[in-house]
Write a protein that holds these residues in place. Structure first.
Motif, PDB file in Angstrom:
ATOM      1  N   ALA A 191       8.978  -5.202   5.285  1.00  0.00           N
ATOM      2  CA  ALA A 191       8.198  -5.354   3.881  1.00  0.00           C
ATOM      3  C   ALA A 191       7.514  -4.281   3.398  1.00  0.00           C
ATOM      4  CB  ALA A 191       7.735  -6.757   3.801  1.00  0.00           C
ATOM      5  N   LEU A 192       6.576  -3.951   4.113  1.00  0.00           N
ATOM      6  CA  LEU A 192       5.745  -2.772   3.716  1.00  0.00           C
ATOM      7  C   LEU A 192       6.650  -1.630   3.698  1.00  0.00           C
ATOM      8  CD1 LEU A 192       3.030  -1.343   3.585  1.00  0.00           C
ATOM      9  CD2 LEU A 192       2.882  -0.963   6.092  1.00  0.00           C
ATOM     10  N   HIS A 193       7.413  -1.255   4.354  1.00  0.00           N
ATOM     11  CA  HIS A 193       8.391  -0.010   4.296  1.00  0.00           C
ATOM     12  C   HIS A 193       9.315  -0.010   2.733  1.00  0.00           C
ATOM     13  CE1 HIS A 193      12.271   2.459   4.745  1.00  0.00           C
ATOM     14  NE2 HIS A 193      11.219   3.331   4.808  1.00  0.00           N
ATOM     15  N   ALA A 194       9.647  -1.249   2.477  1.00  0.00           N
ATOM     16  CA  ALA A 194      10.352  -1.742   1.340  1.00  0.00           C
ATOM     17  C   ALA A 194       9.379  -1.414   0.058  1.00  0.00           C
ATOM     18  CB  ALA A 194      10.977  -2.989   1.202  1.00  0.00           C
ATOM     19  N   ARG A 195       8.248  -1.807   0.117  1.00  0.00           N
ATOM     20  CA  ARG A 195       7.424  -1.675  -0.848  1.00  0.00           C
ATOM     21  C   ARG A 195       7.099  -0.111  -0.895  1.00  0.00           C
ATOM     22  NH1 ARG A 195       5.074  -6.546   1.419  1.00  0.00           N
ATOM     23  NH2 ARG A 195       3.475  -5.397   2.391  1.00  0.00           N
ATOM     24  N   LYS A 210       8.871   2.430  -0.301  1.00  0.00           N
ATOM     25  CA  LYS A 210       9.974   2.891  -0.638  1.00  0.00           C
ATOM     26  C   LYS A 210      10.385   2.881  -2.264  1.00  0.00           C
ATOM     27  CE  LYS A 210      14.888   3.444   0.642  1.00  0.00           C
ATOM     28  NZ  LYS A 210      16.168   2.842   1.402  1.00  0.00           N
ATOM     29  N   ALA A 211       9.861   1.693  -2.582  1.00  0.00           N
ATOM     30  CA  ALA A 211      10.040   1.284  -4.236  1.00  0.00           C
ATOM     31  C   ALA A 211       8.780   2.079  -4.947  1.00  0.00           C
ATOM     32  CB  ALA A 211       9.917  -0.188  -4.593  1.00  0.00           C
ATOM     33  N   GLY A 212       7.953   2.757  -4.145  1.00  0.00           N
ATOM     34  CA  GLY A 212       6.941   3.358  -4.937  1.00  0.00           C
ATOM     35  C   GLY A 212       5.641   2.700  -5.382  1.00  0.00           C
ATOM     36  N   VAL A 213       5.505   1.622  -4.852  1.00  0.00           N
ATOM     37  CA  VAL A 213       4.502   0.680  -5.116  1.00  0.00           C
ATOM     38  C   VAL A 213       3.183   1.396  -4.576  1.00  0.00           C
ATOM     39  CG1 VAL A 213       3.237  -1.673  -4.532  1.00  0.00           C
ATOM     40  CG2 VAL A 213       5.712  -1.365  -4.896  1.00  0.00           C
ATOM     41  N   MET A 214       1.960   1.374  -5.352  1.00  0.00           N
ATOM     42  CA  MET A 214       0.860   1.916  -4.817  1.00  0.00           C
ATOM     43  C   MET A 214      -0.188   1.014  -4.894  1.00  0.00           C
ATOM     44  SD  MET A 214       1.662   5.388  -4.262  1.00  0.00           S
ATOM     45  CE  MET A 214       0.601   6.151  -4.471  1.00  0.00           C
ATOM     46  N   GLY A 215      -1.577   1.405  -4.404  1.00  0.00           N
ATOM     47  CA  GLY A 215      -2.648   0.492  -4.635  1.00  0.00           C
ATOM     48  C   GLY A 215      -2.733  -0.904  -3.960  1.00  0.00           C
ATOM     49  N   ALA A 216      -3.382  -1.680  -4.643  1.00  0.00           N
ATOM     50  CA  ALA A 216      -3.277  -3.135  -3.905  1.00  0.00           C
ATOM     51  C   ALA A 216      -2.078  -3.684  -3.676  1.00  0.00           C
ATOM     52  CB  ALA A 216      -4.322  -4.055  -4.696  1.00  0.00           C
ATOM     53  N   LYS A 217      -1.063  -3.504  -4.622  1.00  0.00           N
ATOM     54  CA  LYS A 217       0.333  -4.031  -4.415  1.00  0.00           C
ATOM     55  C   LYS A 217       1.115  -3.614  -3.066  1.00  0.00           C
ATOM     56  CE  LYS A 217       0.715  -5.037  -9.384  1.00  0.00           C
ATOM     57  NZ  LYS A 217       1.693  -4.709 -10.686  1.00  0.00           N
ATOM     58  N   LEU A 218       0.456  -2.478  -2.514  1.00  0.00           N
ATOM     59  CA  LEU A 218       1.360  -1.961  -1.213  1.00  0.00           C
ATOM     60  C   LEU A 218       1.161  -3.003  -0.185  1.00  0.00           C
ATOM     61  CD1 LEU A 218       3.049   0.271  -0.150  1.00  0.00           C
ATOM     62  CD2 LEU A 218       0.899   1.398   0.300  1.00  0.00           C
ATOM     63  N   LYS A 219      -0.059  -3.795  -0.370  1.00  0.00           N
ATOM     64  CA  LYS A 219      -0.368  -4.668   0.547  1.00  0.00           C
ATOM     65  C   LYS A 219      -0.302  -4.323   2.055  1.00  0.00           C
ATOM     66  CE  LYS A 219       1.226  -8.378  -2.280  1.00  0.00           C
ATOM     67  NZ  LYS A 219       2.223  -9.540  -2.267  1.00  0.00           N
ATOM     68  N   GLU A 220      -0.794  -3.051   2.391  1.00  0.00           N
ATOM     69  CA  GLU A 220      -0.453  -2.425   3.682  1.00  0.00           C
ATOM     70  C   GLU A 220      -1.401  -3.073   4.600  1.00  0.00           C
ATOM     71  OE1 GLU A 220      -3.681  -1.184   1.476  1.00  0.00           O
ATOM     72  OE2 GLU A 220      -1.855  -0.114   0.974  1.00  0.00           O
ATOM     73  N   MET A 221      -2.686  -3.929   4.317  1.00  0.00           N
ATOM     74  CA  MET A 221      -3.392  -4.635   5.132  1.00  0.00           C
ATOM     75  C   MET A 221      -2.805  -5.919   5.769  1.00  0.00           C
ATOM     76  SD  MET A 221      -6.088  -2.371   5.616  1.00  0.00           S
ATOM     77  CE  MET A 221      -7.572  -3.681   6.258  1.00  0.00           C
ATOM     78  N   ARG A 222      -1.937  -6.202   5.318  1.00  0.00           N
ATOM     79  CA  ARG A 222      -1.205  -7.568   5.755  1.00  0.00           C
ATOM     80  C   ARG A 222      -0.610  -7.253   6.984  1.00  0.00           C
ATOM     81  NH1 ARG A 222       1.466 -11.514   2.450  1.00  0.00           N
ATOM     82  NH2 ARG A 222       3.217 -11.267   3.920  1.00  0.00           N
TER      83      ARG A 222
END
Length: 315
Positions: A274-278, A280-292
């Motif tokens: 899910a993180l890779h998909a976000r 790959k889609a160019g999601v940045m900032g808080a919406k990337l949700k990397e801390m999940r």
């Protein structure tokens, strides 16, 4: 490596010498040098392995001595890490309140404290546990301080990959404390932590990559885009889960551990993809949700190693 002393003080911190601080505050500053929250995670990977090695309940005295020795050793390594990194710690928001940066502890005190813990922990392990555990403990400390902190951290984006070996050593120490030897089961769990460490730490590095960039530390998210980092996270995650499942066919664990490894590993892979998909889609900032994924990684390793401890009682 040349390390410069840090003279700056964050706002709100008194400029008096460390010796003039209140005793309680000074004691807490020395405790902070050991990074107790990180050591909690190390103990999570030590004690369950002792249960697996014993195939039951190990001696409580041995568990306590191994944990205390591990705390002293890891604490010494962390203190020496802060001594070496005090210059870049002052440049990063997440480390700006560490005791050397604020002036609560002087560099000389920190160095003496770290070296003392290194010597005491090695002797403690050798005299009260066994000398194999002492050697492994000292090896982990030296690897973290010399190889990771001094040689890799500031020079290569692979720093956390190879530097993470030090964090894998508690698995071997826990096993050797019980058996006075190292088996394939311990090696497999060592490899689980080895492949767990990069996808555990890289999401956090993605979150604070500006901090690392400001300090000149080439963590992977600093030198590569989010998409490339997320792809590496997925790769390491698949290898980690695959390695975690090797214990059962080799006869070290049974159905309970296997079930926990499959469910928790499956959830990890879901989050990693899910993180890779976000990304790959160019999601940045808080919406990337990397801390999940970062937070789940701590839950994952806790569940997996609890299963390591419980499994011998259900076979």
């Amino acid at each position: 490596m040349c390390v410069t002393a840090v003279e700056s003080r964050p706002a709100g911190v008194l400029g008096t010498s460390p010796g003039h601080r209140p005793l309680g505050t000074r004691v807490m500053a020395f405790v902070a040098l050991t990074k107790p929250r990180i050591i909690e995670l190390l103990l999570i990977t030590t004690v369950p392995v002792m249960f697996l090695a014993e195939q039951g309940v190990p001696s409580l005295q041995l568990v306590l001595m191994t944990c205390f020795g591990g705390y002293l050793s890891a604490g010494g390594a962390n203190a020496l890490n802060m001594y070496i990194d005090r210059d870049i710690d002052a440049l990063m928001d997440r480390t700006s309140q560490r005791p050397l940066v604020t002036g609560m502890v002087s560099p000389r005190e920190c160095l003496a404290f770290g070296l003392t813990l290194a010597v005491v922990s090695t002797l403690f392990f050798g005299l009260l546990v066994n000398w194999l555990s002492a050697a492994l403990s000292l090896g982990a400390l030296l690897f973290y301080v010399v190889v990771y902190t001094m040689l890799l951290k500031r020079r290569t984006a692979q720093n956390i990959v190879w530097g993470g070996i030090a964090g894998c050593m508690p698995v071997l120490i826990g096993w050797s404390a019980v058996k006075n030897e190292v088996s394939w089961a311990a090696v497999i769990l060592f490899l689980v932590i080895f492949f767990w460490t990069p996808p555990h730490y890289w999401p956090l590095s993605m979150k604070v990559k500006d901090d690392y960039a400001r300090a000149g530390v080439p963590m992977l998210p600093v030198v590569a885009g989010n998409r490339a980092v997320a792809r590496q996270i997925v790769l390491y995650s698949w290898v980690m889960v695959a390695v975690s499942l090797l214990l059962t066919p080799l006869g070290y664990t049974g159905w309970f551990y296997t079930s926990v490894a499959l469910v928790s590993g499956g959830w990890w892979l879901w989050e990693a993809h899910a993180l890779h998909a976000r990304a790959k889609a160019g999601v940045m900032g808080a919406k990337l949700k990397e801390m999940r994924l970062f937070h789940w990684s701590i839950t994952y390793v806790s569940l997996l190693f609890v299963a390591v401890a419980v499994d011998p009682f259900l076979r």
